[in-house]
Enzyme design. Structure first.
Site, PDB file in Angstrom:
ATOM      1  N   TYR A  80       4.525  -1.148  71.162  1.00  0.00           N
ATOM      2  CA  TYR A  80       4.597   0.298  70.947  1.00  0.00           C
ATOM      3  C   TYR A  80       6.046   0.773  71.030  1.00  0.00           C
ATOM      4  O   TYR A  80       6.538   1.488  70.170  1.00  0.00           O
ATOM      5  CB  TYR A  80       3.746   1.003  72.004  1.00  0.00           C
ATOM      6  CG  TYR A  80       3.597   2.491  71.792  1.00  0.00           C
ATOM      7  CD1 TYR A  80       2.524   2.999  71.058  1.00  0.00           C
ATOM      8  CD2 TYR A  80       4.513   3.386  72.322  1.00  0.00           C
ATOM      9  CE1 TYR A  80       2.383   4.349  70.855  1.00  0.00           C
ATOM     10  CE2 TYR A  80       4.382   4.747  72.123  1.00  0.00           C
ATOM     11  CZ  TYR A  80       3.303   5.233  71.388  1.00  0.00           C
ATOM     12  OH  TYR A  80       3.165   6.570  71.192  1.00  0.00           O
ATOM     13  N   PHE A 132      10.133  17.350  43.669  1.00  0.00           N
ATOM     14  CA  PHE A 132       8.971  16.471  43.658  1.00  0.00           C
ATOM     15  C   PHE A 132       7.827  17.264  44.303  1.00  0.00           C
ATOM     16  O   PHE A 132       8.076  18.132  45.142  1.00  0.00           O
ATOM     17  CB  PHE A 132       9.237  15.146  44.390  1.00  0.00           C
ATOM     18  CG  PHE A 132       8.049  14.236  44.282  1.00  0.00           C
ATOM     19  CD1 PHE A 132       7.715  13.675  43.062  1.00  0.00           C
ATOM     20  CD2 PHE A 132       7.225  14.001  45.367  1.00  0.00           C
ATOM     21  CE1 PHE A 132       6.570  12.898  42.930  1.00  0.00           C
ATOM     22  CE2 PHE A 132       6.081  13.218  45.235  1.00  0.00           C
ATOM     23  CZ  PHE A 132       5.755  12.669  44.014  1.00  0.00           C
ATOM     24  N   THR A 133       6.596  16.959  43.904  1.00  0.00           N
ATOM     25  CA  THR A 133       5.451  17.794  44.328  1.00  0.00           C
ATOM     26  C   THR A 133       5.394  18.005  45.846  1.00  0.00           C
ATOM     27  O   THR A 133       5.307  19.143  46.320  1.00  0.00           O
ATOM     28  CB  THR A 133       4.126  17.146  43.872  1.00  0.00           C
ATOM     29  OG1 THR A 133       4.131  15.776  44.268  1.00  0.00           O
ATOM     30  CG2 THR A 133       3.949  17.237  42.367  1.00  0.00           C
ATOM     31  N   ASP A 223      17.073  12.306  48.464  1.00  0.00           N
ATOM     32  CA  ASP A 223      15.759  11.651  48.426  1.00  0.00           C
ATOM     33  C   ASP A 223      15.976  10.315  47.720  1.00  0.00           C
ATOM     34  O   ASP A 223      16.199  10.267  46.506  1.00  0.00           O
ATOM     35  CB  ASP A 223      14.752  12.522  47.665  1.00  0.00           C
ATOM     36  CG  ASP A 223      13.369  11.882  47.591  1.00  0.00           C
ATOM     37  OD1 ASP A 223      13.258  10.659  47.803  1.00  0.00           O
ATOM     38  OD2 ASP A 223      12.397  12.606  47.305  1.00  0.00           O
ATOM     39  N   LYS A 266       8.022   3.093  47.929  1.00  0.00           N
ATOM     40  CA  LYS A 266       8.775   2.826  46.698  1.00  0.00           C
ATOM     41  C   LYS A 266      10.009   1.994  47.040  1.00  0.00           C
ATOM     42  O   LYS A 266      10.078   0.824  46.705  1.00  0.00           O
ATOM     43  CB  LYS A 266       9.174   4.149  46.044  1.00  0.00           C
ATOM     44  CG  LYS A 266       7.978   4.907  45.502  1.00  0.00           C
ATOM     45  CD  LYS A 266       8.363   6.231  44.885  1.00  0.00           C
ATOM     46  CE  LYS A 266       7.151   6.981  44.378  1.00  0.00           C
ATOM     47  NZ  LYS A 266       6.964   6.893  42.933  1.00  0.00           N
ATOM     48  N   ARG A 389       1.663  14.435  34.784  1.00  0.00           N
ATOM     49  CA  ARG A 389       2.808  15.057  35.447  1.00  0.00           C
ATOM     50  C   ARG A 389       3.189  16.263  34.598  1.00  0.00           C
ATOM     51  O   ARG A 389       4.079  16.215  33.771  1.00  0.00           O
ATOM     52  CB  ARG A 389       3.993  14.083  35.571  1.00  0.00           C
ATOM     53  CG  ARG A 389       3.720  12.862  36.421  1.00  0.00           C
ATOM     54  CD  ARG A 389       3.944  13.022  37.926  1.00  0.00           C
ATOM     55  NE  ARG A 389       2.999  13.826  38.656  1.00  0.00           N
ATOM     56  CZ  ARG A 389       2.811  13.719  39.972  1.00  0.00           C
ATOM     57  NH1 ARG A 389       3.482  12.835  40.684  1.00  0.00           N
ATOM     58  NH2 ARG A 389       1.970  14.496  40.597  1.00  0.00           N
ATOM     59  N   PHE A 455      -3.685  18.660  41.925  1.00  0.00           N
ATOM     60  CA  PHE A 455      -3.838  17.493  41.052  1.00  0.00           C
ATOM     61  C   PHE A 455      -4.433  16.296  41.774  1.00  0.00           C
ATOM     62  O   PHE A 455      -4.999  15.412  41.154  1.00  0.00           O
ATOM     63  CB  PHE A 455      -2.487  17.093  40.430  1.00  0.00           C
ATOM     64  CG  PHE A 455      -1.442  16.737  41.449  1.00  0.00           C
ATOM     65  CD1 PHE A 455      -0.663  17.715  42.024  1.00  0.00           C
ATOM     66  CD2 PHE A 455      -1.268  15.426  41.846  1.00  0.00           C
ATOM     67  CE1 PHE A 455       0.293  17.388  42.988  1.00  0.00           C
ATOM     68  CE2 PHE A 455      -0.315  15.084  42.795  1.00  0.00           C
ATOM     69  CZ  PHE A 455       0.464  16.074  43.377  1.00  0.00           C
TER      70      PHE A 455
END
Ligand code: F0G
Length: 482
Positions: A80, A132-133, A223, A266, A389, A455
């Site tokens: 932990y 970005f969403t 980002d 990613k 998109r 979406f």
């Protein structure tokens, strides 16, 4: 490394890896596919993967791992607090980004939550190359708003501009002037700009953005979720960076930013996320929220196995032969479709191939979601799952008005090292057939519309019986072929 040259003059990408574990795929008959998409409310997010042949929904968390990543997972130190696995990850981030501090999070949007909670106050603004969403949703949730200020070419579906993800510097100055620097929460640059077709920014542009930030004492946040593709494009397309290594370009990018955050679903081909900074004050402020939302500071919601895989994945991202695989396959797909007159976003970007649904289905009004309809139609005729998109991915404003998206894209993601060239060729073939028969496709309408990020789990219906007509034409042309 450029594409391998072929004696016969072929121009195809070449896999620089071999498959050692495979997973069977299932192509269900077209009658099942049409039933499946209707059960899924005409939303490709709601399809079950057993009904999907090639899953091109996203590259998030589905890139193929290397043997070294898998091997590293077996060494994970399960504790932990104080896990050695975490220390290795922290050291890898320090090494490649040159930043002393690392905060773990369970995925990219968790980093966005923390950044938005700390920096976004009601009435503040976040200028960015493009949203970005999930980024936008967190900023809005905290009472802020966004200003998208990419260069004009970003909105041109076909262009030869090598860096359509660049920020318009003049517009940045105007936004700061109009709102006042004290109302700017931070400036955000997104690598491999997702929603405009995986388009990169240049190192030179980032340097200019930083200059303006310094003039006004503003934080520059990167980002880096799609950094791997962006690094490759900088190396390929930016004259002054041709002789730099991927590692050197990464360092240069990092030196220009105050905070780097990423989705490790990613970047690094694993699952998780993290925030890196060289600034102790920033680290201490953000750190407060990690145990509250993510978990203890030495795992932050990630499993130790994923952290091990991420450490190796980040190192592999520094290898041009590894990171060229995505962009080279995408370039092949884009160029083959372009040759056949199919409207695609150019130049080819990262993440996937983006079809311009506004032109492909120019008879469908944006209010009937052409990109969503194209995603549904392609699934029906091929079993390939893509992602809308466009306007469906937008959110109604506080008055319930639906903003129309700048672009209507069908994104066909190519997760790294997952699909073979013949699978890509099959997809191209079915897209060509659909283009020939595009007039059969009509729009969609919401029947269940969630308020946030609609979406993901909204349900829609076809505006007519067009899907049945599409199936009939498919059977006429393909007989009993799947
Ligand atoms: N930023 C960018 C540029 C992204 O592409 C994503 C995710 C996120 C942040 C959020 O990261 O999913 O780990 O929470 N993009 C996925 C996609 C969902 O399919 O493009 P996350």
């Amino acid at each position: 490394m450029d594409k391998i040259k072929f004696f016969t003059g072929e121009s195809i990408p070449l896999e620089m890896h071999k498959a050692r574990i495979v997973q069977s795929l299932n192509l269900v008959p077209i009658d099942r596919r049409v039933a499946a998409i209707q059960e899924a409310g005409n939303n490709t997010f709601l399809l079950k993967n057993t009904d999907v042949f090639l899953d091109m929904l996203t590259d998030s968390g589905v890139n193929a791992m290397s043997d070294k990543q898998l091997a590293a997972m077996m060494e994970a130190d399960d504790s932990y607090a104080g896990s050695h696995t975490f220390t290795k990850l922290e050291e890898k981030c320090q090494e490649i980004f040159g930043t002393q501090y690392f905060l773990p999070a369970h995925q990219g949007r968790a980093c966005e939550n923390i950044l938005a909670q700390v920096y976004v106050k009601p009435g503040t603004v976040v200028p960015m190359n493009y949203h970005f969403t999930t980024t936008k949703a967190h900023i809005v949730l905290n009472g802020g708003s966004i200003e998208e200020i990419p260069i004009d070419e970003a909105y041109q579906p076909t262009s030869s501009h090598p860096f359509k993800g660049n920020m318009d510097i003049q517009k940045l100055k105007e936004v700061i002037y109009n709102h006042g620097a004290d109302k700017i929460a931070f400036v955000r640059m997104e690598a491999g700009t997702n929603l405009i077709g995986g388009q990169p920014f240049s190192l030179a542009n980032l340097a200019e953005v930083r200059k303006v930030c310094d003039q006004h004492g503003l934080l520059l946040v990167l980002d880096a979720s799609l950094l791997a593709d962006n690094l490759y494009f900088i190396k390929q397309r930016e004259e002054t960076c041709k002789d730099l290594s991927i590692r050197e370009i990464t360092q240069a990018i990092s030196e220009l930013t105050h905070i780097i955050y990423f989705s490790a679903r990613k970047l690094g081909c694993a699952r998780g996320g993290g925030i890196c900074t060289a600034h102790e004050d920033i680290y201490l402020e953000l750190r407060e929220l990690i145990p509250l939302y993510e978990g203890f500071l030495t795992y932050g919601g990630m499993s130790v196995r994923e952290m091990e895989a991420l450490t190796v994945g980040l190192e592999e991202t520094m290898d041009e032969t590894v990171i060229n695989q995505g962009p080279q396959f995408i370039a092949y797909m884009v160029e083959e479709l372009d040759k056949r007159g199919i409207p695609v976003i150019t130049p080819p970007g990262g993440l996937g191939c983006h079809i311009n649904a506004l032109e492909f289905l120019d008879h469908i009004p944006q209010q009937q979601y052409p990109a969503g309809a194209l995603a549904v139609a392609l699934y029906i005729v091929s079993g390939v799952r893509g992602m809308e998109r466009g306007t469906m991915s937008e959110q109604r404003d506080e008055n319930g008005v639906e903003p129309l998206a700048d672009m209507e894209l069908l994104r066909l993601a190519l997760p790294r090292r997952v699909f073979t060239l013949s699978q890509v060729k099959y997809t191209i073939d079915r897209i060509c057939w659909l283009y020939e028969n595009r007039r059969l496709v009509e729009g969609l309408k919401f029947v269940e519309e969630p308020k946030n990020l609609r979406f993901f789990f909204g349900r829609l219906a076809a505006v007519s019986d067009w899907q049945e007509k599409l199936v009939a034409k498919f059977k006429e042309d393909f007989g009993d072929s799947l």
